[in-house]
Design a protein around this motif. Structure first.
Motif, PDB file in Angstrom:
ATOM      1  N   ALA A   1       0.778  -1.334  -0.008  1.00 10.73           N
ATOM      2  CA  ALA A   1       0.111   0.009  -0.114  1.00 10.73           C
ATOM      3  C   ALA A   1       0.828   1.228  -0.031  1.00 10.73           C
ATOM      4  O   ALA A   1       0.416   2.632   0.103  1.00 10.73           O
ATOM      5  CB  ALA A   1      -0.735  -0.047   1.190  1.00 10.73           C
ATOM      6  N   HIS A   2       2.293   1.241   0.180  1.00 10.68           N
ATOM      7  CA  HIS A   2       3.015   2.290   0.116  1.00 10.68           C
ATOM      8  C   HIS A   2       3.186   2.741  -1.283  1.00 10.68           C
ATOM      9  O   HIS A   2       3.915   3.985  -1.460  1.00 10.68           O
ATOM     10  CB  HIS A   2       4.357   2.192   0.907  1.00 10.68           C
ATOM     11  CG  HIS A   2       5.198   0.969   0.239  1.00 10.68           C
ATOM     12  ND1 HIS A   2       4.796  -0.312   0.419  1.00 10.68           N
ATOM     13  CD2 HIS A   2       5.918   1.093  -0.718  1.00 10.68           C
ATOM     14  CE1 HIS A   2       5.754  -1.056  -0.272  1.00 10.68           C
ATOM     15  NE2 HIS A   2       6.496  -0.268  -0.905  1.00 10.68           N
ATOM     16  N   ARG A   3       2.889   2.152  -2.313  1.00  9.15           N
ATOM     17  CA  ARG A   3       3.171   2.543  -3.766  1.00  9.15           C
ATOM     18  C   ARG A   3       2.527   3.551  -4.145  1.00  9.15           C
ATOM     19  O   ARG A   3       1.334   3.796  -3.815  1.00  9.15           O
ATOM     20  CB  ARG A   3       3.477   1.171  -4.497  1.00  9.15           C
ATOM     21  CG  ARG A   3       4.179   0.106  -4.202  1.00  9.15           C
ATOM     22  CD  ARG A   3       3.981  -1.076  -5.215  1.00  9.15           C
ATOM     23  NE  ARG A   3       3.681  -0.827  -6.610  1.00  9.15           N
ATOM     24  CZ  ARG A   3       4.806  -0.852  -7.465  1.00  9.15           C
ATOM     25  NH1 ARG A   3       5.810  -1.245  -7.176  1.00  9.15           N
ATOM     26  NH2 ARG A   3       4.607  -0.602  -8.737  1.00  9.15           N
TER      27      ARG A   3
ATOM     28  N   THR B   1       1.375  -3.148   4.119  1.00 14.57           N
ATOM     29  CA  THR B   1       2.722  -2.892   3.789  1.00 14.57           C
ATOM     30  C   THR B   1       3.756  -3.076   4.804  1.00 14.57           C
ATOM     31  O   THR B   1       3.338  -3.009   5.984  1.00 14.57           O
ATOM     32  CB  THR B   1       2.722  -1.465   3.315  1.00 14.57           C
ATOM     33  OG1 THR B   1       4.103  -1.288   2.859  1.00 14.57           O
ATOM     34  CG2 THR B   1       2.580  -0.383   4.373  1.00 14.57           C
ATOM     35  N   ALA B   2       4.912  -3.547   4.413  1.00 12.33           N
ATOM     36  CA  ALA B   2       6.178  -3.655   5.286  1.00 12.33           C
ATOM     37  C   ALA B   2       6.814  -2.223   5.478  1.00 12.33           C
ATOM     38  O   ALA B   2       7.892  -2.203   6.068  1.00 12.33           O
ATOM     39  CB  ALA B   2       6.948  -4.921   5.113  1.00 12.33           C
TER      40      ALA B   2
ATOM     41  N   GLN C   1      -6.141   7.095   7.844  1.00 12.09           N
ATOM     42  CA  GLN C   1      -6.250   7.563   9.208  1.00 12.09           C
ATOM     43  C   GLN C   1      -5.478   6.886  10.129  1.00 12.09           C
ATOM     44  O   GLN C   1      -5.411   7.810  11.176  1.00 12.09           O
ATOM     45  CB  GLN C   1      -7.941   7.561   9.295  1.00 12.09           C
ATOM     46  CG  GLN C   1      -8.647   8.038   8.089  1.00 12.09           C
ATOM     47  CD  GLN C   1     -10.270   7.874   8.273  1.00 12.09           C
ATOM     48  OE1 GLN C   1     -10.425   7.045   8.781  1.00 12.09           O
ATOM     49  NE2 GLN C   1     -10.908   9.205   7.891  1.00 12.09           N
ATOM     50  N   GLU C   2      -5.337   5.822  10.287  1.00 11.99           N
ATOM     51  CA  GLU C   2      -4.556   5.037  11.276  1.00 11.99           C
ATOM     52  C   GLU C   2      -3.580   4.035  10.792  1.00 11.99           C
ATOM     53  O   GLU C   2      -3.967   3.299   9.829  1.00 11.99           O
ATOM     54  CB  GLU C   2      -5.696   4.126  12.278  1.00 11.99           C
ATOM     55  CG  GLU C   2      -5.260   3.845  13.560  1.00 11.99           C
ATOM     56  CD  GLU C   2      -6.483   3.302  14.309  1.00 11.99           C
ATOM     57  OE1 GLU C   2      -6.139   2.570  15.442  1.00 11.99           O
ATOM     58  OE2 GLU C   2      -7.632   3.436  14.040  1.00 11.99           O
ATOM     59  N   MET C   3      -2.546   3.732  11.626  1.00 12.87           N
ATOM     60  CA  MET C   3      -1.843   2.756  11.256  1.00 12.87           C
ATOM     61  C   MET C   3      -1.744   1.684  12.343  1.00 12.87           C
ATOM     62  O   MET C   3      -1.555   1.850  13.560  1.00 12.87           O
ATOM     63  CB  MET C   3      -0.172   3.507  10.918  1.00 12.87           C
ATOM     64  CG  MET C   3       0.712   2.192  10.632  1.00 12.87           C
ATOM     65  SD  MET C   3       2.445   3.026  10.378  1.00 12.87           S
ATOM     66  CE  MET C   3       2.977   3.645  11.723  1.00 12.87           C
ATOM     67  N   VAL C   4      -1.683   0.612  11.877  1.00 11.83           N
ATOM     68  CA  VAL C   4      -1.565  -0.579  12.994  1.00 11.83           C
ATOM     69  C   VAL C   4      -0.341  -1.521  12.828  1.00 11.83           C
ATOM     70  O   VAL C   4      -0.329  -1.932  11.746  1.00 11.83           O
ATOM     71  CB  VAL C   4      -3.024  -1.632  12.979  1.00 11.83           C
ATOM     72  CG1 VAL C   4      -2.937  -2.675  13.970  1.00 11.83           C
ATOM     73  CG2 VAL C   4      -4.356  -0.835  13.033  1.00 11.83           C
ATOM     74  N   ILE C   5       0.414  -1.587  13.702  1.00 10.24           N
ATOM     75  CA  ILE C   5       1.677  -2.307  13.900  1.00 10.24           C
ATOM     76  C   ILE C   5       1.456  -3.697  14.152  1.00 10.24           C
ATOM     77  O   ILE C   5       1.267  -3.827  15.349  1.00 10.24           O
ATOM     78  CB  ILE C   5       2.760  -1.493  14.261  1.00 10.24           C
ATOM     79  CG1 ILE C   5       3.116   0.035  13.877  1.00 10.24           C
ATOM     80  CG2 ILE C   5       4.103  -2.289  14.250  1.00 10.24           C
ATOM     81  CD1 ILE C   5       4.162   0.488  14.673  1.00 10.24           C
TER      82      ILE C   5
END
Length: 199
Positions: free
Chosen positions: A72-74, A92-93, A110-114
């Motif tokens: 998803a970072h592309r 994404t890693a 909106q939010e990042m889950v690690i």
């Protein structure tokens, strides 16, 4: 693919009628996901899969409740988010992207889950402990890096890692450690081919 299947199962447990679209930038990844769906119980509500390039045309013809984006970072993946009306989950890693040679966060989400950090993955045996060895960079190389700081990140990495002395140092270090199965990650395809020709 395992992560996508787990997400699918949990999402459809909560919303059995939900429609899910999985997209990836490589056809091979789309095929892997489709094969996993075929191996499980396929129903009229089974997820659809497509490449990032073909996803906009699919979304225009069928309403999807959840969009799952691999890598998803592309940039092409991030562009897809703006035209989507349903929920979006990016995998994404690499939770950042390059902009003018710098790492910037993915503000499109909106939010990042690690799910796990590299140290956690190493602790539980999913990653091998790393020993980092850096090839020496002569003063003229550092001067070139400062001179090209306004160029794109890819151009800088190609210029630095593609240097003959850097490639030779990597090959010699590998040979000194003794022959062993090895995976080499290079910043650019051109640089990777240079490394391959030297091994």
């Amino acid at each position: 693919v395992r992560a996508q299947m787990c997400i699918r199962d949990r999402y459809q447990q909560a919303r059995p009628q939900a429609k899910i679209l999985f997209v990836a930038h490589r056809v091979e990844l789309v095929r892997q996901f489709s094969a996993s769906i075929s191996a499980s119980t396929r129903t009229e509500h089974s997820p659809t899969s497509a490449t990032v390039q073909s996803a906009p045309s699919l979304s225009a013809h069928s309403k999807q409740d959840l969009l799952i984006i691999d890598e998803a970072h592309r940039r092409d993946s991030l562009d897809l988010i703006g035209s989507w009306t349903g929920q979006v989950l990016g995998l994404t890693a690499t939770p950042f992207r390059m902009h003018l040679g710098r790492c910037v966060p993915l503000t499109e989400f909106q939010e990042m889950v690690i799910a796990a950090t590299p140290l956690q993955l190493e602790k539980y045996g999913f990653l091998s402990p790393l020993k980092l060895l850096g090839p020496p960079l002569p003063p003229q190389a550092m001067g070139y890096l400062r001179k090209t700081k306004r160029e794109g990140f890819e151009e800088i990495m190609e210029a630095m890692m593609g240097r003959a002395d850097v490639i030779a140092d990597v090959v010699e270090t590998w040979a000194a450690a003794g022959p062993r199965p090895t995976i080499l990650f290079a910043p650019m395809v051109k640089v990777a081919k240079e490394f391959a020709s030297q091994f």
